[in-house]
Write an enzyme that holds these catalytic residues in place. Structure first.
Site, short mmCIF file in Angstrom:
data_model
loop_
_atom_site.label_atom_id
_atom_site.label_comp_id
_atom_site.label_asym_id
_atom_site.label_seq_id
_atom_site.Cartn_x
_atom_site.Cartn_y
_atom_site.Cartn_z
N GLY A 30 0.81 -1.22 0.00
CA GLY A 30 0.00 0.00 0.00
C GLY A 30 0.84 1.26 0.00
N ALA A 31 0.21 2.39 0.41
CA ALA A 31 0.83 3.72 0.30
C ALA A 31 1.37 3.86 -1.13
CB ALA A 31 1.93 3.92 1.34
N LEU A 32 0.48 3.63 -2.07
CA LEU A 32 0.89 3.46 -3.47
C LEU A 32 1.44 4.75 -4.07
CD1 LEU A 32 -2.08 1.26 -4.73
CD2 LEU A 32 0.13 0.52 -3.77
N HIS A 36 4.42 1.74 -7.98
CA HIS A 36 3.45 0.63 -7.91
C HIS A 36 2.49 0.70 -9.11
CE1 HIS A 36 4.11 1.41 -3.45
NE2 HIS A 36 4.46 0.14 -3.57
N GLN A 60 7.80 -9.08 8.03
CA GLN A 60 9.01 -8.75 7.28
C GLN A 60 9.69 -7.49 7.83
OE1 GLN A 60 6.79 -8.12 3.42
NE2 GLN A 60 8.31 -6.51 3.14
N SER A 185 7.44 4.34 -0.76
CA SER A 185 6.40 4.78 0.18
C SER A 185 7.03 5.50 1.36
CB SER A 185 5.61 3.57 0.68
OG SER A 185 5.09 2.87 -0.42
O1 PAF Z 1 7.93 -5.04 -1.95
C1 PAF Z 1 6.98 -5.02 -1.14
O2 PAF Z 1 6.20 -4.08 -1.09
C2 PAF Z 1 6.81 -6.18 -0.17
O3 PAF Z 1 8.03 -6.67 0.25
C3 PAF Z 1 5.91 -7.31 -0.72
C4 PAF Z 1 6.56 -7.96 -1.95
C5 PAF Z 1 4.56 -6.75 -1.10
C6 PAF Z 1 5.72 -8.38 0.33
O4 PAF Z 1 5.11 -7.87 1.47
#
Ligand code: PAF
Length: 278
Positions: A30-32, A36, A60, A185
């Site tokens: 998100g926070a595109l 993206h 992550q 983002s």
């Molecule tokens: O690159 C990202 O935005 C993230 O690491 C992903 C691939 C959406 C996984 O959460």
């Protein structure tokens, strides 16, 4: 555009798209931004159905403050995705994505012991867990990832190979602001002063690209590190010139034809990464 917040809603939405459609998938947190959206536009051009996921994957993040401050704005993301022709958005919450504590562990060998992997323990396992789960749910024909996260791309390709997944991974070029700062983002969290300084990061990377006739890899690395350290309010985490396939640092230019210079640097409170092919 259909918004799905549960796996069941996603499965039902996919069923409405006809038998065995060609699906392009763009996983995001998100926070595109335009980076993206360029992935979604490419997916739109190349597939019958376009699915985007919007999910800030907690496992992550190895830094609690980074997770807490990660920008979130689902309403705005939905408007942007609708405008670029996305068909289905999957935006689960944590309970939906991880009803139980995830236990999968992946081993990417030396791909994950360098750079991001060395500085962000557990990061790539968290990425692999969520991406594998998303692939299992969406069953995409093709999935699109930005080259800004160069090491992530290598990890995703390794995941696909290890798990024998029937998905094609497409790498898309980094999209930059007018002043060449790589779109991220996290850029929204830069102070005004730091935002003004930030384009110097790519300028140094570009200089490195232009200096391969002058320096061998080790002196070029030393030169770049010195330049990065001169940028005010920064703390260099790493700068590496690596083999684009193995991600291992190179000693001689003749070691491999595909090379990438990668950097991670703190600017104020914000950690930025970027890279250039050299
Ligand atoms: O690159 C990202 O935005 C993230 O690491 C992903 C691939 C959406 C996984 O959460």
């Amino acid at each position: 555009m259909i918004l799905c917040q549960t796996k069941t809603e996603l499965q039902n939405a996919l069923k409405t798209q006809g038998a065995n459609p060609i699906i392009g998938f763009v996983p995001t947190m998100g926070a595109l931004h335009e980076g993206h959206l360029s992935l979604v536009r490419q997916a739109r051009r190349e597939n019958e159905v376009v699915v985007t996921s919007v999910y800030v994957n907690p496992i992550q993040f190895n830094n609690a403050e980074d997770l807490e401050k990660y920008p979130r704005n689902l309403e705005r993301d939905l408007d942007l995705l609708k405008d670029v022709g996305c068909d289905i958005v999957f935006a689960p919450d944590n309970a939906e994505m991880y009803p139980e504590k995830p236990t999968e562990t992946y081993n990417f060998g030396t791909l994950e012991t360098v750079m991001e992997g060395a500085f962000r323990p557990g990061h790539f396992n968290g990425v692999a867990v969520v991406v594998k789960r998303l692939f299992d749910l969406v069953k995409p024909t093709t999935a699109y990832f930005g080259e800004k996260d160069f090491q992530q791309l290598a990890i995703i390709r390794a995941l696909v190979e290890q798990e024998n997944l029937a998905v094609e991974i497409v790498a898309c070029p980094t999209v930059r602001e007018k002043d060449d700062l790589a779109m991220s983002s996290r850029n929204t969290r830069l102070s005004e002063d730091d935002r003004r300084i930030a384009p110097q990061i790519y300028k140094i990377l570009r200089d490195c690209r232009d200096l391969t006739d002058v320096f061998t890899p080790a002196p070029l690395k030393a030169f770049a590190e010195e330049q990065f350290r001169k940028i005010p309010r920064t703390k260099l985490e790493y700068f590496e010139i690596v083999n684009a396939k193995t991600l291992q640092p190179i000693v001689n230019w003749s070691d491999c034809p595909r090379r990438v210079a990668c950097v991670a640097i703190w600017l104020g409170e914000v950690r930025l990464i970027d890279n250039v092919k050299i």
